[in-house]
Design a protein around this motif. Structure first.
Motif, short mmCIF file in Angstrom:
data_model
loop_
_atom_site.label_atom_id
_atom_site.label_comp_id
_atom_site.label_asym_id
_atom_site.label_seq_id
_atom_site.Cartn_x
_atom_site.Cartn_y
_atom_site.Cartn_z
N GLN A 126 -19.07 -74.14 -6.64
CA GLN A 126 -18.19 -73.77 -5.53
C GLN A 126 -17.82 -74.99 -4.69
O GLN A 126 -16.69 -75.11 -4.23
CB GLN A 126 -18.88 -72.76 -4.61
CG GLN A 126 -18.83 -71.35 -5.12
CD GLN A 126 -19.49 -70.40 -4.14
OE1 GLN A 126 -20.52 -70.71 -3.55
NE2 GLN A 126 -18.90 -69.23 -3.97
N LYS A 127 -18.76 -75.88 -4.51
CA LYS A 127 -18.61 -77.02 -3.62
C LYS A 127 -17.56 -78.03 -4.11
O LYS A 127 -16.78 -78.54 -3.31
CB LYS A 127 -19.97 -77.70 -3.48
CG LYS A 127 -20.01 -78.93 -2.62
CD LYS A 127 -21.48 -79.37 -2.51
CE LYS A 127 -21.62 -80.85 -2.51
NZ LYS A 127 -23.04 -81.25 -2.45
N TYR A 128 -17.52 -78.28 -5.41
CA TYR A 128 -16.64 -79.33 -5.93
C TYR A 128 -15.29 -78.78 -6.36
O TYR A 128 -15.20 -77.68 -6.91
CB TYR A 128 -17.30 -80.06 -7.10
CG TYR A 128 -18.47 -80.89 -6.65
CD1 TYR A 128 -18.27 -82.13 -6.06
CD2 TYR A 128 -19.78 -80.42 -6.79
CE1 TYR A 128 -19.34 -82.89 -5.63
CE2 TYR A 128 -20.85 -81.19 -6.36
CZ TYR A 128 -20.63 -82.42 -5.78
OH TYR A 128 -21.68 -83.17 -5.35
N GLN A 129 -14.25 -79.59 -6.09
CA GLN A 129 -12.90 -79.17 -6.45
C GLN A 129 -12.69 -79.31 -7.96
O GLN A 129 -12.06 -78.46 -8.58
CB GLN A 129 -11.88 -80.02 -5.70
CG GLN A 129 -10.47 -79.50 -5.86
CD GLN A 129 -9.52 -80.21 -4.91
OE1 GLN A 129 -9.91 -81.04 -4.11
NE2 GLN A 129 -8.25 -79.89 -5.02
N GLN A 130 -13.20 -80.38 -8.57
CA GLN A 130 -13.05 -80.59 -10.01
C GLN A 130 -14.39 -80.36 -10.69
O GLN A 130 -15.37 -81.04 -10.39
CB GLN A 130 -12.56 -81.99 -10.31
CG GLN A 130 -11.12 -82.22 -9.92
CD GLN A 130 -10.63 -83.56 -10.42
OE1 GLN A 130 -11.38 -84.51 -10.52
NE2 GLN A 130 -9.37 -83.61 -10.75
N LYS A 155 -11.87 -69.87 -9.56
CA LYS A 155 -12.31 -71.28 -9.67
C LYS A 155 -11.78 -71.86 -10.98
O LYS A 155 -12.18 -71.46 -12.07
CB LYS A 155 -13.84 -71.36 -9.64
CG LYS A 155 -14.38 -72.77 -9.76
CD LYS A 155 -14.06 -73.54 -8.50
CE LYS A 155 -14.69 -74.90 -8.52
NZ LYS A 155 -14.51 -75.61 -7.28
N THR A 157 -11.53 -74.70 -13.73
CA THR A 157 -12.35 -75.79 -14.26
C THR A 157 -11.61 -76.40 -15.43
O THR A 157 -10.58 -75.90 -15.86
CB THR A 157 -13.72 -75.27 -14.72
OG1 THR A 157 -13.53 -74.30 -15.75
CG2 THR A 157 -14.50 -74.65 -13.56
#
Length: 167
Positions: A126-130, A155, A157
């Protein structure tokens, strides 16, 4: 690193390269001659694959090896056989033994799962955009499943099929 996964790397190369590409030719040759390659040199292998010796060297580097000698050493030391769970001649007995092994494996997985680690992983995703999700062959199918599930949850990925891209 690659020991034991070498055939998977070759199959991944076939799956991700164009059919007539140099790397595909080399991977096909290796898969068809896993035992023979232990006794030949780079020059003979290049001739058998109808490619230049530099192509063999480049292939080795692209699958994460230093050179052809490392490839040969891995092929010599890698056990290339299929583990059978039953030697019974009756299909019903083989099915029962296989089913028991699958149930044991599921129980082992259930006991080994650390829910705190799963929760921590979910928070990281959840925290990271990529976020990248990878796997080879069967694990690749699982990775694409997870990628699809996460997309349905909002999300996005990314993933790559080829071993080279994953490296």
């Amino acid at each position: 690193m690659l020991c034991g996964k070498l055939p998977i790397v070759f199959l991944s190369t076939l799956a991700s390269e164009k059919k007539d590409s140099t790397n595909s030719q080399i991977a096909t040759y290796l898969l068809n001659h896993l035992d023979d390659i232990k006794d030949i040199g780079i020059q003979e292998m290049a001739k058998e694959c109808s490619v230049a010796m530099s192509s063999i060297s480049r292939f080795c580097k692209e699958i994460g090896l230093n050179d052809f000698n490392e490839l040969r050493e891995l092929l010599i030391s890698t056990k290339m056989n299929f583990e059978q769970y039953s030697s019974s001649s009756k299909a019903k007995n083989r099915l029962e033994e296989y089913s028991l092994k699958v149930k044991e494996s599921i129980t082992m997985v259930e006991k080994s799962i650390d829910m705190q680690q799963i929760n921590a992983l979910c928070k990281e995703i959840q925290k990271y955009q990529q976020v990248g999700i990878f796997g080879l062959l069967k694990a690749g199918a699982v990775a694409f499943n997870l990628q699809s599930d996460l997309l349905m949850l909002g999300k996005q990925t990314y993933s790559h099929i080829s071993y080279k891209q994953q490296l």
